[in-house]
Design a protein around this motif. Structure first.
Motif, mmCIF file in Angstrom:
data_model
loop_
_atom_site.group_PDB
_atom_site.id
_atom_site.type_symbol
_atom_site.label_atom_id
_atom_site.label_comp_id
_atom_site.label_asym_id
_atom_site.label_seq_id
_atom_site.Cartn_x
_atom_site.Cartn_y
_atom_site.Cartn_z
ATOM 1 N N THR A 3 -35.679 -89.314 112.265
ATOM 2 C CA THR A 3 -35.474 -89.903 112.781
ATOM 3 C C THR A 3 -34.108 -90.057 113.124
ATOM 4 N N TYR A 4 -33.936 -90.359 114.361
ATOM 5 C CA TYR A 4 -32.207 -89.941 115.266
ATOM 6 C C TYR A 4 -31.929 -91.687 115.853
ATOM 7 N N ARG A 5 -30.848 -91.758 116.878
ATOM 8 C CA ARG A 5 -31.110 -91.772 117.359
ATOM 9 C C ARG A 5 -30.701 -91.443 118.789
ATOM 10 N N LEU A 6 -31.046 -92.073 119.698
ATOM 11 C CA LEU A 6 -31.307 -91.338 121.527
ATOM 12 C C LEU A 6 -30.181 -90.312 121.320
ATOM 13 N N ARG A 110 -43.559 -80.307 117.220
ATOM 14 C CA ARG A 110 -42.579 -81.622 117.466
ATOM 15 C C ARG A 110 -42.816 -82.738 118.407
ATOM 16 N N VAL A 111 -43.625 -83.622 118.175
ATOM 17 C CA VAL A 111 -43.506 -85.057 118.556
ATOM 18 C C VAL A 111 -42.467 -86.161 118.320
ATOM 19 N N VAL A 112 -42.521 -86.507 120.031
ATOM 20 C CA VAL A 112 -40.828 -87.473 119.640
ATOM 21 C C VAL A 112 -41.583 -88.612 120.225
ATOM 22 N N LEU A 113 -41.327 -89.847 119.676
ATOM 23 C CA LEU A 113 -41.305 -90.655 120.212
ATOM 24 C C LEU A 113 -40.234 -91.929 120.118
ATOM 25 N N VAL A 121 -39.378 -87.998 114.919
ATOM 26 C CA VAL A 121 -40.029 -86.286 115.773
ATOM 27 C C VAL A 121 -40.897 -86.660 114.242
ATOM 28 N N TYR A 122 -42.481 -85.905 114.823
ATOM 29 C CA TYR A 122 -43.201 -85.831 114.135
ATOM 30 C C TYR A 122 -43.569 -84.784 113.738
#
Ligand code: THU
Length: 138
Positions: A3-6, A110-113, A121-122
């Motif tokens: 998990t990240y922030r924008l 990496r699949v980013v939502l 990021v998955y």
């Protein structure tokens, strides 16, 4: 999943590219607009948006448009794919797109939502376990 922030995600350019791609969605039937952007290991970016059809089943998702565009321009190795809608909930890629991602990008993709300020990021292998791939056809 990470998990990240924008503002802490490592590829802000790819986040912006998916947002810009969203503008090109053709979604008069669902009104659900999606943008996608995929990065190659050479650093190139390709984008896509969902393109619907009055014959609903002919609709293609943003992710597949991005990957197919990239493939047709010669891209062969992908690191990261971002998916964005403008909804107040997560927009995970559909099963068909996960299968196409596996074929063209492989399980390490990496699949980013994105939802609001939050970024998840998955790895594709997390989203498509026990996948049917070319190995099964050997
Ligand atoms: N859609 C995408 O483009 N990507 C997704 O990850 C989920 C769904 C599109 C297909 C259709 O045009 C609309 O969203 C509603 O299903």
């Amino acid at each position: 999943m990470e998990t990240y922030r924008l503002n802490t995600f490592d590829d802000p350019e790819l986040l912006s590219a998916a947002k810009e791609a969203w503008e090109h969605a053709h979604a008069p039937y669902s009104r659900f607009r999606v943008g996608a952007a995929v990065r190659t290991d050479e650093g190139k970016v390709w984008t896509g948006a969902n393109i619907e059809n009055a014959v609903y089943g002919l609709t293609v998702c943003a992710e597949r448009v991005a990957l197919w565009r990239a493939w047709m321009e010669g891209a062969r190795s992908f690191t990261t794919l971002v998916v964005r809608s403008d909804r107040d909930r997560w927009t995970p890629p559909c099963g068909a797109c996960r299968q196409v991602m596996l074929e063209l990008a492989g399980p390490d993709l990496r699949v980013v939502l994105v939802q609001g300020e939050e970024v998840r990021v998955y790895r594709l292998r997390e989203l498509l376990p026990l996948a049917f791939d070319g190995e099964q056809l050997q």
